[in-house]
Design a protein around this motif. Structure first.
Motif, PDB file in Angstrom:
ATOM      1  N   ASP A  14       0.445  -0.665   0.361  1.00 41.29           N
ATOM      2  CA  ASP A  14      -0.057   0.119  -0.148  1.00 41.29           C
ATOM      3  C   ASP A  14       0.708   1.306   0.085  1.00 41.29           C
ATOM      4  N   ASP A  66      -0.766  -2.617  -4.463  1.00 42.77           N
ATOM      5  CA  ASP A  66      -1.528  -1.807  -4.601  1.00 42.77           C
ATOM      6  C   ASP A  66       0.603  -0.981  -3.899  1.00 42.77           C
ATOM      7  N   ASN A 124      -5.657  -4.205  -5.445  1.00 45.87           N
ATOM      8  CA  ASN A 124      -6.970  -3.783  -6.596  1.00 45.87           C
ATOM      9  C   ASN A 124      -5.613  -2.781  -6.944  1.00 45.87           C
ATOM     10  N   HIS A 178      -3.048  -9.539  -0.490  1.00 46.10           N
ATOM     11  CA  HIS A 178      -3.045  -8.169  -0.068  1.00 46.10           C
ATOM     12  C   HIS A 178      -4.215  -8.215   0.937  1.00 46.10           C
ATOM     13  N   HIS A 180      -3.693  -3.697   2.263  1.00 47.99           N
ATOM     14  CA  HIS A 180      -5.012  -2.985   2.460  1.00 47.99           C
ATOM     15  C   HIS A 180      -5.752  -2.958   3.337  1.00 47.99           C
TER      16      HIS A 180
END
Ligand code: MN
Length: 239
Positions: free
Chosen positions: A8, A41, A79, A114, A195
Protein backbone atom coordinates in the motif's frame (compact mmCIF):
# COMPACT_ATOMS: atom_id res chain seq x y z
CA UNK A 1 19.06 -12.50 6.52
CA UNK A 2 15.94 -10.46 6.98
CA UNK A 3 12.73 -10.74 5.02
CA UNK A 4 11.12 -7.34 4.46
CA UNK A 5 7.41 -6.95 3.74
CA UNK A 6 5.54 -3.84 2.66
CA UNK A 7 2.32 -2.86 0.90
CA UNK A 8 0.00 0.00 0.00
CA UNK A 9 2.69 2.48 -1.00
CA UNK A 10 0.25 4.02 -3.50
CA UNK A 11 3.15 5.63 -5.35
CA UNK A 12 2.18 8.56 -7.53
CA UNK A 13 3.95 11.67 -8.82
CA UNK A 14 1.85 13.86 -6.52
CA UNK A 15 3.34 12.23 -3.39
CA UNK A 16 7.09 12.75 -3.89
CA UNK A 17 7.81 12.08 -0.21
CA UNK A 18 6.64 8.46 -0.54
CA UNK A 19 8.72 8.05 -3.71
CA UNK A 20 11.82 9.37 -1.90
CA UNK A 21 11.18 7.00 1.02
CA UNK A 22 10.77 4.06 -1.36
CA UNK A 23 14.05 4.94 -3.05
CA UNK A 24 15.74 5.16 0.36
CA UNK A 25 14.23 1.78 1.25
CA UNK A 26 15.45 0.14 -1.98
CA UNK A 27 18.96 1.57 -1.77
CA UNK A 28 19.17 1.03 2.02
CA UNK A 29 17.56 -1.81 4.02
CA UNK A 30 16.39 -3.77 0.95
CA UNK A 31 19.97 -4.16 -0.34
CA UNK A 32 21.08 -6.20 2.67
CA UNK A 33 17.83 -8.18 3.04
CA UNK A 34 17.36 -11.80 1.98
CA UNK A 35 13.96 -11.23 0.37
CA UNK A 36 11.58 -8.34 -0.23
CA UNK A 37 7.82 -8.85 -0.56
CA UNK A 38 5.63 -6.05 -1.90
CA UNK A 39 2.07 -7.14 -1.12
CA UNK A 40 0.09 -5.02 -3.55
CA UNK A 41 -0.83 -1.42 -4.29
CA UNK A 42 2.74 -0.40 -4.99
CA UNK A 43 1.24 2.14 -7.39
CA UNK A 44 -1.71 4.47 -6.85
CA UNK A 45 -2.89 2.83 -10.05
CA UNK A 46 -1.41 0.86 -12.93
CA UNK A 47 -3.24 1.40 -16.21
CA UNK A 48 -1.51 -1.42 -18.10
CA UNK A 49 1.95 -2.47 -19.24
CA UNK A 50 1.61 -0.19 -22.28
CA UNK A 51 2.10 2.66 -19.76
CA UNK A 52 5.71 1.59 -19.03
CA UNK A 53 6.95 4.65 -20.91
CA UNK A 54 5.24 7.09 -18.56
CA UNK A 55 8.12 9.09 -17.00
CA UNK A 56 6.92 8.43 -13.45
CA UNK A 57 6.52 4.69 -14.07
CA UNK A 58 9.93 4.64 -15.77
CA UNK A 59 11.52 6.15 -12.68
CA UNK A 60 9.96 3.61 -10.29
CA UNK A 61 10.86 0.73 -12.62
CA UNK A 62 14.47 1.89 -12.84
CA UNK A 63 14.62 1.96 -9.02
CA UNK A 64 13.18 -1.58 -8.83
CA UNK A 65 15.52 -2.87 -11.55
CA UNK A 66 18.59 -1.48 -9.75
CA UNK A 67 17.51 -3.07 -6.45
CA UNK A 68 16.54 -6.37 -8.10
CA UNK A 69 20.18 -6.90 -8.99
CA UNK A 70 20.94 -7.17 -5.24
CA UNK A 71 17.88 -8.78 -3.68
CA UNK A 72 14.94 -10.84 -4.94
CA UNK A 73 11.89 -8.57 -5.00
CA UNK A 74 8.58 -10.42 -4.97
CA UNK A 75 5.53 -8.51 -6.12
CA UNK A 76 1.88 -9.36 -5.51
CA UNK A 77 -0.75 -7.32 -7.31
CA UNK A 78 -3.21 -5.29 -5.26
CA UNK A 79 -6.55 -3.81 -6.25
CA UNK A 80 -4.80 -0.69 -7.62
CA UNK A 81 -2.20 -2.43 -9.75
CA UNK A 82 -3.82 -5.72 -10.79
CA UNK A 83 -3.28 -4.84 -14.45
CA UNK A 84 0.50 -5.16 -13.98
CA UNK A 85 1.70 -8.12 -16.06
CA UNK A 86 4.75 -9.62 -17.80
CA UNK A 87 5.89 -6.31 -19.29
CA UNK A 88 6.13 -4.83 -15.81
CA UNK A 89 8.00 -7.80 -14.32
CA UNK A 90 10.44 -7.95 -17.26
CA UNK A 91 11.24 -4.25 -17.06
CA UNK A 92 11.55 -4.12 -13.28
CA UNK A 93 13.18 -7.47 -12.56
CA UNK A 94 10.60 -8.28 -9.88
CA UNK A 95 9.07 -11.73 -9.53
CA UNK A 96 5.28 -11.87 -9.69
CA UNK A 97 3.66 -13.99 -6.98
CA UNK A 98 0.02 -15.08 -6.70
CA UNK A 99 -2.45 -13.82 -4.12
CA UNK A 100 -2.41 -15.72 -1.78
CA UNK A 101 1.16 -16.98 -1.62
CA UNK A 102 2.68 -18.99 1.23
CA UNK A 103 6.27 -18.87 2.48
CA UNK A 104 8.29 -20.20 5.43
CA UNK A 105 9.06 -17.49 7.95
CA UNK A 106 10.89 -18.52 11.11
CA UNK A 107 9.83 -22.16 10.59
CA UNK A 108 6.18 -21.12 10.36
CA UNK A 109 4.08 -21.46 7.27
CA UNK A 110 3.01 -17.91 6.51
CA UNK A 111 0.25 -16.81 4.18
CA UNK A 112 0.80 -13.57 2.29
CA UNK A 113 -2.16 -11.73 0.78
CA UNK A 114 -2.97 -8.25 -0.43
CA UNK A 115 -5.99 -8.37 1.89
CA UNK A 116 -8.94 -7.30 -0.25
CA UNK A 117 -10.17 -10.90 -0.66
CA UNK A 118 -10.70 -11.01 3.13
CA UNK A 119 -13.06 -7.99 3.10
CA UNK A 120 -16.11 -10.07 2.24
CA UNK A 121 -18.59 -7.81 4.10
CA UNK A 122 -18.09 -5.24 1.35
CA UNK A 123 -20.28 -7.07 -1.17
CA UNK A 124 -20.31 -4.13 -3.57
CA UNK A 125 -16.51 -4.18 -3.78
CA UNK A 126 -16.41 -7.99 -4.08
CA UNK A 127 -18.82 -7.80 -7.05
CA UNK A 128 -16.55 -5.26 -8.75
CA UNK A 129 -13.50 -7.36 -7.91
CA UNK A 130 -14.99 -10.50 -9.45
CA UNK A 131 -16.04 -8.61 -12.58
CA UNK A 132 -12.77 -6.75 -13.04
CA UNK A 133 -10.64 -9.90 -12.75
CA UNK A 134 -12.50 -11.60 -15.59
CA UNK A 135 -10.63 -12.10 -18.88
CA UNK A 136 -13.41 -10.24 -20.73
CA UNK A 137 -13.20 -7.14 -18.48
CA UNK A 138 -9.40 -7.04 -18.70
CA UNK A 139 -9.47 -7.47 -22.50
CA UNK A 140 -11.97 -4.62 -22.89
CA UNK A 141 -9.99 -2.44 -20.50
CA UNK A 142 -6.61 -3.05 -22.16
CA UNK A 143 -8.24 -2.62 -25.58
CA UNK A 144 -9.24 0.94 -24.68
CA UNK A 145 -6.71 3.61 -25.78
CA UNK A 146 -4.32 4.40 -22.91
CA UNK A 147 -5.38 8.01 -22.30
CA UNK A 148 -9.07 7.10 -22.32
CA UNK A 149 -8.33 4.16 -20.02
CA UNK A 150 -6.51 6.42 -17.55
CA UNK A 151 -9.52 8.75 -17.50
CA UNK A 152 -11.79 5.76 -16.91
CA UNK A 153 -9.60 4.59 -14.01
CA UNK A 154 -9.72 8.09 -12.48
CA UNK A 155 -13.54 7.94 -12.69
CA UNK A 156 -13.58 4.51 -11.02
CA UNK A 157 -11.24 5.80 -8.31
CA UNK A 158 -13.43 8.85 -7.66
CA UNK A 159 -16.53 6.62 -7.45
CA UNK A 160 -14.74 4.30 -5.04
CA UNK A 161 -13.71 7.25 -2.82
CA UNK A 162 -17.33 8.51 -2.74
CA UNK A 163 -18.64 5.03 -1.89
CA UNK A 164 -16.05 4.64 0.87
CA UNK A 165 -17.38 7.75 2.60
CA UNK A 166 -20.87 6.28 2.83
CA UNK A 167 -19.84 2.74 3.83
CA UNK A 168 -19.69 1.74 7.49
CA UNK A 169 -16.03 1.54 8.54
CA UNK A 170 -16.19 -2.09 9.69
CA UNK A 171 -17.49 -3.21 6.28
CA UNK A 172 -14.11 -2.25 4.82
CA UNK A 173 -12.17 -4.31 7.37
CA UNK A 174 -11.53 -8.04 7.07
CA UNK A 175 -14.28 -10.53 7.87
CA UNK A 176 -13.23 -12.88 10.71
CA UNK A 177 -14.74 -15.94 9.02
CA UNK A 178 -12.90 -15.15 5.77
CA UNK A 179 -9.66 -14.93 7.77
CA UNK A 180 -10.30 -18.25 9.51
CA UNK A 181 -11.23 -19.89 6.18
CA UNK A 182 -7.93 -18.67 4.70
CA UNK A 183 -6.00 -20.13 7.65
CA UNK A 184 -7.85 -23.47 7.27
CA UNK A 185 -7.52 -23.70 3.49
CA UNK A 186 -3.80 -22.88 3.52
CA UNK A 187 -2.76 -24.77 6.65
CA UNK A 188 -0.75 -21.67 7.60
CA UNK A 189 -0.80 -20.38 11.17
CA UNK A 190 0.58 -16.96 10.39
CA UNK A 191 -0.76 -14.36 7.94
CA UNK A 192 0.52 -11.02 6.66
CA UNK A 193 -1.53 -8.63 4.53
CA UNK A 194 -2.20 -4.97 3.83
CA UNK A 195 -5.04 -3.20 2.02
CA UNK A 196 -7.18 -2.18 5.02
CA UNK A 197 -4.76 0.55 6.15
CA UNK A 198 -5.29 -0.64 9.74
CA UNK A 199 -1.85 -1.77 10.86
CA UNK A 200 -2.02 -4.22 13.70
CA UNK A 201 -1.52 -7.65 15.21
CA UNK A 202 -4.43 -10.05 15.76
CA UNK A 203 -4.77 -13.57 17.15
CA UNK A 204 -7.45 -15.84 15.66
CA UNK A 205 -8.69 -19.11 17.12
CA UNK A 206 -8.99 -21.56 14.24
CA UNK A 207 -10.20 -24.93 15.53
CA UNK A 208 -7.62 -25.80 18.17
CA UNK A 209 -4.93 -23.56 16.67
CA UNK A 210 -3.99 -20.02 17.63
CA UNK A 211 -3.13 -18.18 14.42
CA UNK A 212 -1.47 -14.79 14.12
CA UNK A 213 -2.33 -12.04 11.62
CA UNK A 214 -0.18 -9.01 10.97
CA UNK A 215 -1.52 -6.05 8.99
CA UNK A 216 0.91 -3.76 7.16
CA UNK A 217 0.55 -0.01 7.25
CA UNK A 218 -0.15 2.20 4.23
CA UNK A 219 2.35 4.84 3.11
CA UNK A 220 0.03 7.87 2.89
CA UNK A 221 1.63 9.71 5.82
CA UNK A 222 4.83 7.75 6.32
CA UNK A 223 6.72 4.87 4.70
CA UNK A 224 7.07 1.69 6.73
CA UNK A 225 7.82 -2.01 6.43
CA UNK A 226 7.73 -5.19 8.49
CA UNK A 227 11.04 -6.98 8.98
CA UNK A 228 11.47 -10.60 10.04
CA UNK A 229 14.76 -12.18 11.09
CA UNK A 230 16.10 -14.66 13.72
CA UNK A 231 14.89 -12.39 16.50
CA UNK A 232 11.32 -12.20 15.19
CA UNK A 233 9.19 -9.41 13.76
CA UNK A 234 9.95 -5.70 13.85
CA UNK A 235 7.92 -2.81 12.42
CA UNK A 236 10.15 -0.15 10.93
CA UNK A 237 9.10 3.42 10.13
CA UNK A 238 11.19 5.13 7.47
CA UNK A 239 12.72 8.49 8.29
MN1 MN B 1 -5.61 -2.29 -1.67
Amino acid sequence: MATLLLSDLHLTASRPHAVAQFEAFLTGPARSAGHVYILGDLFEYWAGDDDLGDPFNERIIAMLAAASAHVPINFMRGNRDFLAADGFTRASGVRMIDDPHSIELGNRRTLLLHGDTLCTDDTEYQRFRAESRSAAWIMTMLGTPLEKRKQHIQTLRAQSETQKRTKAADIMDVNATAVEDAFRASGCDQMIHGHTHRPGFHVHEVGDRLCERRVLDAWYEQGSYLAHDESGFRSVTLA
